[in-house]
Design a protein around this motif. Structure first.
Motif, PDB file in Angstrom:
ATOM      1  N   GLU A  27       5.949  -0.634   7.767  1.00  0.00           N
ATOM      2  CA  GLU A  27       4.873   0.300   8.123  1.00  0.00           C
ATOM      3  C   GLU A  27       4.951   1.553   7.262  1.00  0.00           C
ATOM      4  N   ALA A  28       6.170   1.970   6.924  1.00  0.00           N
ATOM      5  CA  ALA A  28       6.327   3.148   6.058  1.00  0.00           C
ATOM      6  C   ALA A  28       5.633   2.930   4.720  1.00  0.00           C
ATOM      7  N   LEU A  29       5.699   1.709   4.208  1.00  0.00           N
ATOM      8  CA  LEU A  29       5.026   1.408   2.942  1.00  0.00           C
ATOM      9  C   LEU A  29       3.519   1.623   3.033  1.00  0.00           C
ATOM     10  N   GLN A  30       2.917   1.254   4.148  1.00  0.00           N
ATOM     11  CA  GLN A  30       1.471   1.423   4.306  1.00  0.00           C
ATOM     12  C   GLN A  30       1.071   2.887   4.156  1.00  0.00           C
ATOM     13  N   TYR A  31       1.831   3.765   4.787  1.00  0.00           N
ATOM     14  CA  TYR A  31       1.509   5.196   4.710  1.00  0.00           C
ATOM     15  C   TYR A  31       1.871   5.776   3.345  1.00  0.00           C
ATOM     16  N   ALA A  32       2.932   5.263   2.722  1.00  0.00           N
ATOM     17  CA  ALA A  32       3.293   5.744   1.382  1.00  0.00           C
ATOM     18  C   ALA A  32       2.189   5.406   0.380  1.00  0.00           C
ATOM     19  N   TYR A  33       1.605   4.208   0.509  1.00  0.00           N
ATOM     20  CA  TYR A  33       0.490   3.833  -0.376  1.00  0.00           C
ATOM     21  C   TYR A  33      -0.739   4.707  -0.121  1.00  0.00           C
ATOM     22  N   LYS A  34      -0.995   5.051   1.141  1.00  0.00           N
ATOM     23  CA  LYS A  34      -2.118   5.946   1.449  1.00  0.00           C
ATOM     24  C   LYS A  34      -1.899   7.314   0.820  1.00  0.00           C
ATOM     25  N   ALA A  35      -0.667   7.812   0.906  1.00  0.00           N
ATOM     26  CA  ALA A  35      -0.356   9.108   0.296  1.00  0.00           C
ATOM     27  C   ALA A  35      -0.518   9.043  -1.219  1.00  0.00           C
ATOM     28  N   GLN A  36      -0.017   7.961  -1.816  1.00  0.00           N
ATOM     29  CA  GLN A  36      -0.125   7.805  -3.272  1.00  0.00           C
ATOM     30  C   GLN A  36      -1.583   7.792  -3.702  1.00  0.00           C
ATOM     31  N   HIS A  37      -2.416   7.051  -2.993  1.00  0.00           N
ATOM     32  CA  HIS A  37      -3.844   6.985  -3.329  1.00  0.00           C
ATOM     33  C   HIS A  37      -4.481   8.364  -3.214  1.00  0.00           C
ATOM     34  N   GLY A  38      -4.115   9.101  -2.154  1.00  0.00           N
ATOM     35  CA  GLY A  38      -4.676  10.435  -1.959  1.00  0.00           C
ATOM     36  C   GLY A  38      -4.312  11.385  -3.086  1.00  0.00           C
ATOM     37  N   TYR A  39      -3.054  11.374  -3.486  1.00  0.00           N
ATOM     38  CA  TYR A  39      -2.607  12.276  -4.552  1.00  0.00           C
ATOM     39  C   TYR A  39      -3.186  11.875  -5.912  1.00  0.00           C
ATOM     40  N   LEU A  40      -3.347  10.565  -6.125  1.00  0.00           N
ATOM     41  CA  LEU A  40      -3.980  10.114  -7.370  1.00  0.00           C
ATOM     42  C   LEU A  40      -5.411  10.637  -7.463  1.00  0.00           C
TER      43      LEU A  40
END
Length: 423
Positions: free
Chosen positions: A208-221
């Motif tokens: 589940e941590a990966l799901q939120y890490a990908y959301k954060a990465q997309h947001g910062y990109l």
């Protein structure tokens, strides 16, 4: 929120008892009821108390008065905190008089919450937690969450930060998710996704941590924040490594290094550390040793507080190379560093496994039993699981089955606690 809390803090600051503070103004019992919030004092009483505590009278009797001009200043404070930290010292100096003795209880609470967030963003976590304990903790959480739109979401987010740094990870996740419902700012939302991922990481819920890490990465990109994007690539890689998915971790490490473009910072050093783990797993020991040395050298230049973990990885690589002389030298070097009690015990654990590898079994047993007792008493469940399993196998191979069973029981206890914390 009630004025009694502010009055109590002022009284304690000047070192008066309740009787001394109330003498000549009201009865001690009436004063006690004011501090506890059972009675709302009159303006006349508040003016007399203000004089006794040597503070401006409006600081006490205008505690329900909302200052629209101050609210605009607080909104500007929040904006600078999010967008331009460099301008904060000049901004706060300019508005110092407004931030001294803020009459409104709710606006003072907002100011203290923003100060807490500023300390966290500056990396002063210990100071931030102390500030929260003295200036914010007495305020009911329901009151904090309704301090005024659009600061409601920020206030809830700050509650999540406080819980996170207090290691109340499940509670912090609840606060962060509540904040997401209120906050529309893309940058803050990306940061919240990142923090949820970190909290889940500590709960060992890597999927589940990966799901939120990908959301954060997309947001910062989307925001073109390359430093924060690099942080996300590193977090994603670390989450894959925890799941022993080395092939999945590798491309994120390379992307992170590419995005950061040779910056010398903590994230670059951590990416090199994680790259060394991948190379070690692939048994490219010389490459891994070169890479972990890059991480260590960068952390030394940065005076990083995260240096110990990379030295520990270097020990792992040297141990796999069976260069036990070098292992001993590095252990002696590390022991000369300022270490926490936890780091000392982790080093003892590594040393115990080295004793096992070179067949110094008496020293192995002494060191490993010491580590197991420490990990159990300090609820270090991940380390306890690994250490007790290692020793259970050791005893079983020597047909000391009762001791092996005891260690295996500890391993099961640790596993159960780890899986319970994920729920």
């Amino acid at each position: 929120m009630h004025i009694g809390i502010r009055i109590r803090k002022l009284r304690e600051a000047v070192g008066l008892s309740q009787k001394e503070a109330s003498t000549g103004i009201i009865s001690a019992s009436h004063y006690s009821n004011i501090e506890s919030g059972r009675f709302e004092p009159s303006k006349d009483v508040l003016e007399l108390l203000a004089d006794r505590f040597n503070v401006p009278a409006p600081y006490l009797y205008k505690h329900h008065t909302h200052d629209s001009e101050l609210q605009s200043v607080l909104m500007k404070y929040e904006h600078l905190l999010r967008e331009n930290m460099e301008d904060l010292p000049r901004f706060k100096a300019k508005h110092a008089t407004k931030f001294t003795y803020i009459p409104s209880l709710s606006q003072e609470a907002i100011y203290n919450l923003l100060q807490y967030a500023e300390l966290v963003k500056a990396g002063q976590i210990t100071e931030a937690q102390k500030h929260y304990s003295t200036e914010i903790a007495h305020i009911p959480r329901n009151s904090i969450k309704t301090l005024g739109t659009p600061l409601n979401g920020i206030s809830t987010y700050i509650l999540g930060l406080y819980d996170y740094f207090n290691k109340q990870y499940l509670q912090s996740i609840e606060q962060f998710k509540d904040a997401l419902e209120m906050i529309k700012d893309d940058y803050t939302r990306a940061k919240i996704y990142y923090n949820i991922s970190l909290a889940l990481y500590h709960l060992y819920d890597y999927a589940e941590a990966l799901q939120y890490a990908y959301k954060a990465q997309h947001g910062y990109l989307e925001l073109h924040d390359w430093t924060a994007t690099g942080d996300c690539y590193n977090l994603i890689a670390a989450l894959y490594l925890e799941q022993q998915k080395y092939a999945e971790a590798f491309p994120h490490i390379k992307k992170g290094l590419s995005v950061l473009g040779g910056q010398i910072n903590e994230t670059t050093a951590r990416l090199y550390h994680n790259l060394a783990i991948v190379q070690w797993h692939e048994k490219n020991y010389y490459d891994a040793l070169k890479t972990i040395n890059q991480s260590i050298e960068m952390k030394q230049r940065l005076n990083s507080s995260n240096l110990f973990i990379s030295y520990k990885m270097k020990l792992t690589i040297l141990n796999s190379m069976e260069d036990f002389m070098a292992v001993g030298e590095i252990i002696r070097l590390i022991r000369r560093m300022p270490l926490s009690e936890r780091e000392c015990m982790q080093l003892n654990y590594f040393e115990a496994k080295m004793f096992h590898a070179v067949h110094e079994f008496q020293r192995y047993e002494q060191s490993m039993l010491l580590c197991i007792r420490y990990f159990y008493s300090h609820e270090e469940w991940k380390e306890l699981k690994d250490a007790s399993r290692h020793m259970a196998l050791y005893y079983a191979n020597r047909k000391r089955y009762k001791l092996a069973h005891e260690c295996q029981t500890l391993c099961i206890v640790a596993y159960e606690r780890l899986t319970r914390e994920r729920r």
